[in-house]
Design a protein around this motif. Sequence first.
Motif, PDB file in Angstrom:
ATOM      1  N   GLU A   3    -132.135 -43.775 -27.664  1.00 41.74           N
ATOM      2  CA  GLU A   3    -131.761 -44.194 -29.227  1.00 41.74           C
ATOM      3  C   GLU A   3    -130.984 -42.901 -30.268  1.00 41.74           C
ATOM      4  O   GLU A   3    -130.229 -43.759 -31.072  1.00 41.74           O
ATOM      5  CB  GLU A   3    -132.813 -44.709 -30.132  1.00 41.74           C
ATOM      6  CG  GLU A   3    -133.284 -45.599 -28.640  1.00 41.74           C
ATOM      7  CD  GLU A   3    -134.997 -45.118 -28.335  1.00 41.74           C
ATOM      8  OE1 GLU A   3    -134.819 -44.110 -27.876  1.00 41.74           O
ATOM      9  OE2 GLU A   3    -135.239 -46.352 -27.506  1.00 41.74           O
ATOM     10  N   LEU A   4    -131.680 -41.763 -29.799  1.00 40.62           N
ATOM     11  CA  LEU A   4    -131.220 -40.546 -30.775  1.00 40.62           C
ATOM     12  C   LEU A   4    -129.721 -40.627 -30.129  1.00 40.62           C
ATOM     13  O   LEU A   4    -128.594 -40.531 -31.325  1.00 40.62           O
ATOM     14  CB  LEU A   4    -131.299 -39.435 -30.290  1.00 40.62           C
ATOM     15  CG  LEU A   4    -131.078 -38.216 -30.527  1.00 40.62           C
ATOM     16  CD1 LEU A   4    -131.162 -38.669 -32.641  1.00 40.62           C
ATOM     17  CD2 LEU A   4    -131.876 -37.014 -30.320  1.00 40.62           C
ATOM     18  N   ILE A   5    -128.954 -40.690 -29.500  1.00 41.44           N
ATOM     19  CA  ILE A   5    -127.681 -40.961 -28.237  1.00 41.44           C
ATOM     20  C   ILE A   5    -126.747 -41.483 -29.384  1.00 41.44           C
ATOM     21  O   ILE A   5    -126.055 -41.904 -29.735  1.00 41.44           O
ATOM     22  CB  ILE A   5    -127.939 -41.125 -27.175  1.00 41.44           C
ATOM     23  CG1 ILE A   5    -128.235 -39.477 -26.151  1.00 41.44           C
ATOM     24  CG2 ILE A   5    -126.272 -41.007 -26.742  1.00 41.44           C
ATOM     25  CD1 ILE A   5    -128.291 -39.744 -24.773  1.00 41.44           C
ATOM     26  N   GLY A   6    -127.099 -43.089 -29.069  1.00 40.24           N
ATOM     27  CA  GLY A   6    -127.229 -43.917 -29.733  1.00 40.24           C
ATOM     28  C   GLY A   6    -127.412 -44.233 -31.599  1.00 40.24           C
ATOM     29  O   GLY A   6    -125.601 -44.028 -31.535  1.00 40.24           O
ATOM     30  N   VAL A   7    -127.626 -43.842 -32.030  1.00 39.14           N
ATOM     31  CA  VAL A   7    -127.224 -43.183 -33.642  1.00 39.14           C
ATOM     32  C   VAL A   7    -126.180 -42.361 -33.830  1.00 39.14           C
ATOM     33  O   VAL A   7    -125.533 -42.366 -34.420  1.00 39.14           O
ATOM     34  CB  VAL A   7    -129.263 -42.949 -34.106  1.00 39.14           C
ATOM     35  CG1 VAL A   7    -128.798 -42.379 -35.793  1.00 39.14           C
ATOM     36  CG2 VAL A   7    -129.665 -44.290 -33.704  1.00 39.14           C
TER      37      VAL A   7
END
Length: 62
Positions: A3-7
């Motif tokens: 999720e952090l990479i996506g954000v």
Amino acid sequence: MTELIGVAALAVGGYWIMQRVKRKMAEVENQISKAAAKADPNGRGAKLVLDPVSGKYRPEAS
């Protein structure tokens, strides 16, 4: 973690898109400024008034 990479990817993509939009807006403003400089120096032309009979706009009789 994904999720952090996506954000982070969305944030970088948004920043890139905004930079492209700013650059394109500057190009368009430049084109408009050049066109305005080449425009008729006397202004917009004759003032138009509504003809009550036909309902069409015609140049004002001076």
